[in-house]
Scaffold this active site. Structure first.
Site, PDB file in Angstrom:
ATOM      1  N   GLU A   1       2.979  27.088  49.810  1.00  0.00           N
ATOM      2  CA  GLU A   1       3.666  27.336  51.232  1.00  0.00           C
ATOM      3  C   GLU A   1       4.608  26.279  51.337  1.00  0.00           C
ATOM      4  O   GLU A   1       4.267  25.112  51.546  1.00  0.00           O
ATOM      5  CB  GLU A   1       2.525  27.049  52.340  1.00  0.00           C
ATOM      6  CG  GLU A   1       1.568  28.347  52.283  1.00  0.00           C
ATOM      7  CD  GLU A   1       1.779  29.472  53.044  1.00  0.00           C
ATOM      8  OE1 GLU A   1       2.628  29.355  53.953  1.00  0.00           O
ATOM      9  OE2 GLU A   1       1.231  30.558  52.683  1.00  0.00           O
TER      10      GLU A   1
ATOM     11  N   GLY B   1       3.733  22.148  51.286  1.00  0.00           N
ATOM     12  CA  GLY B   1       4.699  20.815  51.236  1.00  0.00           C
ATOM     13  C   GLY B   1       5.940  21.295  50.666  1.00  0.00           C
ATOM     14  O   GLY B   1       6.404  22.379  51.059  1.00  0.00           O
ATOM     15  N   SER B   2       6.568  20.159  49.707  1.00  0.00           N
ATOM     16  CA  SER B   2       8.062  20.608  49.467  1.00  0.00           C
ATOM     17  C   SER B   2       8.080  21.183  48.121  1.00  0.00           C
ATOM     18  O   SER B   2       7.019  21.149  47.328  1.00  0.00           O
ATOM     19  CB  SER B   2       8.688  19.146  49.233  1.00  0.00           C
ATOM     20  OG  SER B   2       8.157  18.650  48.113  1.00  0.00           O
ATOM     21  N   PRO B   3       9.375  21.814  47.882  1.00  0.00           N
ATOM     22  CA  PRO B   3       9.504  22.707  46.570  1.00  0.00           C
ATOM     23  C   PRO B   3       9.364  21.709  45.558  1.00  0.00           C
ATOM     24  O   PRO B   3       8.818  22.059  44.336  1.00  0.00           O
ATOM     25  CB  PRO B   3      10.886  23.279  46.933  1.00  0.00           C
ATOM     26  CG  PRO B   3      11.046  23.560  48.314  1.00  0.00           C
ATOM     27  CD  PRO B   3      10.366  22.250  48.881  1.00  0.00           C
TER      28      PRO B   3
ATOM     29  N   GLY C   1       5.885  21.242  44.913  1.00  0.00           N
ATOM     30  CA  GLY C   1       5.348  22.462  44.489  1.00  0.00           C
ATOM     31  C   GLY C   1       5.563  22.773  43.135  1.00  0.00           C
ATOM     32  O   GLY C   1       4.464  23.160  42.436  1.00  0.00           O
TER      33      GLY C   1
ATOM     34  N   CYS D   1       8.035  23.372  58.942  1.00  0.00           N
ATOM     35  CA  CYS D   1       8.821  24.664  57.855  1.00  0.00           C
ATOM     36  C   CYS D   1       9.277  25.814  58.448  1.00  0.00           C
ATOM     37  O   CYS D   1      10.129  26.331  58.116  1.00  0.00           O
ATOM     38  CB  CYS D   1       7.368  25.134  56.849  1.00  0.00           C
ATOM     39  SG  CYS D   1       5.897  25.564  57.610  1.00  0.00           S
TER      40      CYS D   1
END
Lengths: 490, 491
Positions: free
Chosen positions: B219, B197-199, B202, B258
């Site tokens: 990831e 997913g997104s930072p 994350g 991504c």
């Protein structure tokens, strides 16, 4: 040396990291030449200063000279030598197989440094646990900050001085200090953090790392059990247990045997053997033996005393128990059959106290270990029974296992050294150190020929059929699909 | 998700996890036959429900069947089959070489499952990014809780309903629900968390994991650049380059991937060639009329649609649009859009685009692309279209990214032998092929020793002789040891 107040005022974690980032960006640490020059400098540093290092370890821990020379210095030297010998090979890209789908192409995995990394080390092997990870970080081409433990101050300040004299301080820095300095370092963005220590601080480290999405290696501890079966060479087993327990910083080691599990009917033999060998190693008055480290400081001394003084435990001491508070010494102490819910059986001991837990038959040991709910850094088994060995390996989960010895797996660089669950995450030693401080970049190289039209829109049934066949690697299917495709087109 | 259903979900969550723990404890998931059975069942699930999967992907993302097969169904089938064929090999202990000093001894590294793992998947490849990590977790012998993204509700529903019909319910569970369910899951203890997913999220996952020291694989994404050099001067290579760029931007979920190409770097003098060729293939692949676009996904939801539309609101950015730019809010479609040199400080050049907008940045000299890329966080992939070996070497050694692909886009994803993962802001950890097995395993080291021979110098009381012996032993100086033992060397 700057005073505490001055130190705090001058420590600017941000500019330290910035300087290292600039050095890394300039490419200094990436060259093989730089890496090998630093590792060679480290070897020289150790060769020219062994007495000073031994003296610092004696100051901090009353560590016997042999333990310092061998378990600290010689281990780091071995790491350096191995890295120097194998680094070129480790730095080379590794070819990877490609399949029909991407034909024609070539693929490889290229190791590259992560960037600027932080190593936070512990007080019990303050030299080894500081420099061994640094060897890996350098071999992998990173810039490094090392934060040694303030609980071993003599070694910490020696490391700072030697690093400044021997190593490239634009890329490798030692930052001394305690909680405020560590906190300041943890606020910065690192490309990797390797922390050795306890679970409580590890949580702080990981939470700080989370803010920057920094990956971490956590080398923690746990209660490392030793299962002792009957029908073994008892003398050898006992000596190896003693060497791993009291011979390793007087039990203050993450891989020291924490407690023993043995069948009821074998216990007395084991105890007699332990007593006999302990006396052979450390004499009748172990408090006076020069071959035992002391307890590191008064707060750990108090902690260990508390474990011994607990009501249901103090009556279970069957050997040792003598203490010398002024000199921070506790004699090798054995306890028999302490309750499972006592403090000494729920916390990692990290000291010279060895409880023996009794079971009816040796196979019951596995339940004792697994019922603790946590996985230790190491587990040991002494036996000649092949089936028992197999069961041990299959059912006991730990960072590492050793059959018929204790702690020596640490010295074997072919084995990854690290924990699982509460004993940690990630591993190092040997090539694993290089890998842990590297990013393995996948590289796929294609040409302009062999452009599969089936990839591109406009999409059609024929393309699906062909794609399916390609993915299945099914030649016949591919031909059929191609033929079918051209049929449907006409 | 209705509140009632969510609270029911949360209530049963803890029961589910307890069951997963208990199942793991019994050792069921450790056997190779159990793992293979599950992998075969997963293959059956995909084979027998292709139409439902196509339908769900169409509902959630407007994905066409080819795209769905290529990027989702095909990938999972291939991954499961590959794992089935390699599992015995992967599970076998790896021998380690020991020096003579340890003789006789045996060293090996044994992979074992981590325990109970949590997988969060994303909405853009809702089948692949859910089931591919699941394949890894199963192969490695773990029990699993899978939390698909609620932003792809049809796929989430498909997974929650279908997985229990094929896989071992006691060991593999799927939970639906929204962010509140995800939040609650993160408060519990896991032996591993795998997050795609997104930072931003994350960070939340990693912070939650820190409480339990849970190892994590993240990831994430990033702005994946595509460098194009003067291969564009060669007409046939320019065509292939353009096709692969178009295929690598709008092909995967209309840029919501991504590993999709985020932006392109090209030399000034070749920019117009690139733009013209890219436009040509956009028209061939997708059409040139917003109302009649085909073979392309749509934007997942209103929120993402607005976000992308807002990127174009900046007047300087809007002025740089050289193709496309039209949007259909009702159908959540944005046509393939090319921008030429939008301002470098605009949001579109600093945030991961994750949509069908392609900025082309021109440089005086293509070698400047290295510096340009290094001024931004490490991306998941760097694409470079070049045949210049020196330039390739520079890109490899002077930039850092999860991976690098030369002269193509996207295809590195299907190479099982290549690790797939990021570095820096694009994440850490990796999977695919054996890397999936490894990421869900603990590599336990095992050292077997014998009782003989015994090395006396290991034991106190310490003497100078013992010190000398050990020094030589650690240096693996066998000759020196012989000299010492035979008295020819002083201690």
């Amino acid at each position: 040396m700057a005073s505490e107040g001055e130190k705090k005022a001058v420590f600017d974690a941000e500019s330290v990291v910035k300087e290292l980032r600039d050095s890394f960006a300039a490419g200094t640490t990436k060259s093989y030449k730089w890496r090998s020059s630093q590792l060679n400098a480290m070897l020289k540093m150790m060769e020219e200063n062994e007495p000073l290092i031994v003296a610092a370890l004696r100051d901090d821990l009353s560590k016997p000279e042999l333990e310092s020379s061998i378990y600290e210095i010689a281990m780091v030297k071995s790491s350096c030598r191995m890295a120097l010998k194998k680094m070129k090979q480790w730095m080379m890209p590794e070819k990877a197989k490609t399949s029909l789908i991407t034909f024609p192409s070539s693929a490889e995995i290229v190791p590259e440094p992560l960037g600027v990394v932080l190593v936070i080390s512990a007080w019990n092997y303050p030299f080894l646990l500081s420099l061994d990870p640094v060897v890996g970080a350098i071999a992998a081409g990173n810039a490094v900050v090392l934060k040694p433990s303030e609980i071993s101050p003599a070694t910490s300040s020696l490391l700072a001085r030697l690093a400044a004299d021997y190593l490239d301080h634009s890329c490798i820095k030692v930052i001394e200090g305690a909680v405020p300095e560590t906190a300041a370092l943890l606020e910065q963005k690192w490309d990797k953090i390797l922390y050795t220590g306890n679970g409580r601080i590890a949580r702080t480290v990981m939470a700080a790392a989370a803010k920057h999405l920094t990956p971490v290696v956590l080398e923690l501890g746990g209660k490392c059990p030793v299962i002792v079966d009957s029908d073994i060479n008892l003398q050898v087993a006992t000596r190896r247990i003693i060497a791993g327990k009291w011979g390793c910083n007087n039990g203050q080691a993450c891989v020291s045997p924490d407690y023993i599990i043995t069948p009821k009917n074998y216990a007395q033999k084991l105890i007699d053997s332990l007593k006999c060998e302990l006396e052979r190693f450390y004499g009748k008055n172990p408090l006076e033996s020069k071959d035992l480290s002391r307890i590191v400081n008064s707060s750990h001394f108090a902690r260990l005393s508390k474990l011994l003084d607990e009501d249901k435990v103090s009556s279970k001491i069957i050997h040792g128990g003598e203490r010398d508070k002024a000199n921070l010494k506790i004699a090798p102490t054995i306890l028999l059959d302490v309750p499972q819910d006592s403090l000494i059986m729920t916390e990692e001991i990290f000291g010279p106290l060895l409880p023996i837990i009794l079971v009816d038959k040796v196979e019951d040991s596995f339940d004792v270990i697994n019922s603790s709910g946590t996985r230790p850094l190491a587990a040991y088994l002494f036996t000649n029974d092949k089936k028992l060995k197999k069961k041990f390996i299959a059912t006991v989960s730990a960072g590492g296992l050793v059959v018929n010895d204790t702690t020596v797996h640490l010295a074997e660089p072919a084995l990854p050294f690290g924990g699982v669950g509460d004993s940690g995450t990630g591993a190092y030693h040997g090539k694993f150190s290089f890998d842990t401080f590297s990013h393995k970049k996948a590289v796929l190289c294609r040409g302009f020929a062999g452009d599969a039209f089936v990839r591109y829109p406009p999409y059609s049934r024929g393309k699906i059929r062909l794609l399916k066949a390609l993915f299945d690697g099914n030649f016949l299917g591919i031909i059929r699909a191609l033929v079918g495709w051209s049929n449907s087109k006409s | 998700m209705l509140p009632l259903q969510t609270s029911k979900t949360i209530a049963s969550m803890e029961e589910s996890i307890a069951e997963l723990r208990e199942t793991f404890r019994t050792g069921t998931t450790k056997s190779v036959s159990w793992r293979k059975k599950q992998l075969r069942a997963l293959l059956d699930l995909v084979n027998e429900n292709e139409d439902s999967i196509f339908h769900a992907l169409d509902q959630d993302l407007g994905k066409s069947r080819v795209e769905s097969y290529r990027d989702e169904i095909g990938i999972i089938k291939k991954s499961a089959s590959y794992s089935l064929s390699c599992l015995d090999k992967w599970m076998a202990p790896k021998k380690g070489d020991l020096p003579l000093l340890f003789f006789p001894a045996k060293a090996e590294v044994m992979p074992e499952p981590l325990g109970v793992v949590l997988i969060f998947s994303s909405w853009n490849f809702p089948i692949t990014v859910a089931l591919d990590p699941l394949i890894g977790a199963i192969s490695a012998g773990n029990t699993v809780l899978l939390k698909p993204s609620e932003l792809a509700p049809a796929c989430m529903s498909f997974l929650t309903q279908t997985i229990p019909r094929y896989l071992d319910n006691k060991a593999i569970k799927v939970i639906g629900g929204g962010a509140d369910v995800g939040k609650r899951l993160l408060e519990l203890k896991w032996d591993k968390i795998f997050f795609t997913g997104s930072p931003r999220v994350g960070r939340l996952v990693l912070t939650a994991a820190a409480k339990y020291l849970t190892p994590v694989t993240l990831e994430l994404g990033g702005k994946c650049p595509a460098i194009v050099d003067n291969t564009l001067s060669n007409p046939s290579k320019a065509k292939v380059t353009a096709k692969r760029i178009v295929g690598g931007k709008w092909g995967p979920c209309t840029g919501q991937a991504c590993i999709a190409i985020d932006y392109v770097l090209v030399e000034e003098k070749l920019a117009s060639t690139l733009i013209e060729t890219v436009k040509k293939y956009i028209k061939i692949f997708y059409g040139d009329n917003l109302k009649e676009l085909k073979s392309i996904s749509r934007i997942v939801n209103q929120q993402q649609f607005q976000r992308l539309v807002n990127l174009l609101k900046d007047p300087h950015v809007a002025a740089s649009v050289v193709y496309g730019g039209s949007v259909d809010e009702e159908k959540l479609v944005i046509e393939p859009t090319i921008l030429l040199d939008p301002p470098l400080d605009s949001e579109i050049m600093n945030e991961e685009i994750f949509g069908p907008l392609l900025p082309i940045i021109t440089l005086k000299n293509i070698e400047e692309s290295i510096e340009f890329i290094n001024s931004k966080p490490n991306p998941l992939v760097i694409y470079a279209f070049t045949e210049n070996e020196t330039f390739k070497k520079r890109i490899l050694s002077e930039t850092s990214s999860g991976s690098v692909t030369f002269n193509d886009s996207m295809v590195q994803f299907i190479c099982e032998s290549l690790p797939f993962g990021g570095v820096g802001q694009s994440g850490f950890g990796r999977y695919h092929g054996k890397y999936s097995f490894d990421t869900f395993s603990h590599e336990k080291s095992v050292l077997h020793r014998a009782f003989y021979p015994e090395l006396e110098p290991r034991y106190p009381p310490w003497t100078n002789f013992k010190l000398a012996f050990l020094r030589l032993a650690y240096a693996l100086d066998y000759f020196g040891l012989i000299l010492l033992m035979s008295g020819f060397r002083k201690s």
